[in-house]
Design a protein around this motif. Structure first.
Motif, short mmCIF file in Angstrom:
data_model
loop_
_atom_site.label_atom_id
_atom_site.label_comp_id
_atom_site.label_asym_id
_atom_site.label_seq_id
_atom_site.Cartn_x
_atom_site.Cartn_y
_atom_site.Cartn_z
N PRO A 29 34.18 52.69 21.93
CA PRO A 29 34.42 51.24 21.92
C PRO A 29 34.67 50.67 23.31
N THR A 64 41.35 48.31 17.96
CA THR A 64 40.86 48.71 19.28
C THR A 64 39.70 47.83 19.72
N GLU A 65 38.76 47.60 18.83
CA GLU A 65 37.59 46.77 19.13
C GLU A 65 38.02 45.39 19.62
N GLN A 66 38.94 44.77 18.91
CA GLN A 66 39.37 43.42 19.25
C GLN A 66 40.07 43.38 20.60
N HIS A 115 32.35 47.67 24.94
CA HIS A 115 32.93 46.39 25.34
C HIS A 115 33.15 46.28 26.85
N LYS A 128 37.51 43.94 23.36
CA LYS A 128 36.68 42.73 23.48
C LYS A 128 37.42 41.66 24.28
N ASP A 154 43.13 51.86 12.62
CA ASP A 154 42.17 50.79 12.32
C ASP A 154 41.29 50.56 13.54
N PRO A 155 40.03 50.96 13.51
CA PRO A 155 39.16 50.79 14.68
C PRO A 155 38.96 49.34 15.08
N GLN A 156 39.15 48.43 14.15
CA GLN A 156 38.98 47.01 14.47
C GLN A 156 40.06 46.53 15.44
#
Length: 227
Positions: free
Chosen positions: A207, A173-175, A211, A178, A169-171
């Protein structure tokens, strides 16, 4: 078959492309070539191609390479887990340590840094994913350790390091990235020496740069898979 020089140039191109894509300042992200387990002949090729930052995970292997090259233009980063009984050679030979995760290690490095050497650049390792298999401290523990390091004359607090969670789930990693960037920005306001967010590897370089990473760690994409 691509050469190390071609692969190094490709990695740099990827970094520069993502800097532009995410409106980062040109050349604001450094490439740390992870040379662990690789022979000096491979590293020599990267040096000839212009690479200067190298990352090592194993103390004695890294020290041997530093002594072999004996080149003050090279910058050597220790990026592996560091046991307290192996801090002295790291303090004596390396330029950076990315994996400070407890006060005891910081104290030993500070005490063992030789007189006449520049202060050792250090990053605090944060376990942003909370995985038990990973080293690092929690976000809430960072301020106390950062203040302690800042008070040590033979260490310079440069910033934070983290290893992204492997997730489909790329989200996720993004979270996490961030959150690391927010912590990094907070730390920069409190400590004048903080300028480094060591975050991102081959699989999550985009990512990481999106970030706020200022240093990405790339090994196999430059030197090939470890045997």
């Amino acid at each position: 078959m691509t050469t190390i020089t071609e692969q190094l140039n490709s990695a740099i191109k990827t970094i520069r492309t993502n800097e532009k894509k995410y409106a980062r300042s040109p050349q604001s992200v450094d490439l740390l070539a992870v040379s662990k387990t690789k022979p000096v002949s491979d590293i020599s090729q990267a040096i000839t191609a212009g690479q200067r930052h190298f990352g090592e995970n194993y103390v004695q292997e890294g020290v041997d390479k530093i002594i072999h090259f004996n080149d003050s233009s090279l910058i050597w980063h220790f990026i592996g887990p560091l046991q307290s009984n192996k801090t002295r050679p790291v303090a004596e030979h390396f330029d950076w340590v990315h994996t400070i995760d407890r006060l005891k290690i910081a104290k030993r490095l500070n005490e063992q840094r030789p007189q006449g050497c520049k202060p050792l650049n250090v990053c605090i390792q944060v376990n942003i994913s909370g995985e038990q298999s990973k080293s690092g401290i929690t976000v809430n523990e960072v301020p106390v350790l950062a203040q302690a390091i800042d008070n040590m004359p033979n260490l310079t607090l440069r910033g934070l390091m983290t290893i992204g969670q492997k997730s489909t789930d790329p989200q996720v990693t993004e979270q996490q990235f961030k959150q690391m960037n927010q912590l990094f920005e907070t730390l920069k306001k409190e400590f004048a020496t903080v300028d480094t967010l060591s975050m991102g590897m081959s699989a999550d370089i985009e990512p990481a740069i999106a970030h706020g990473s200022t240093m990405v760690r790339i090994g196999s994409a430059i030197f090939g898979q470890r045997i």
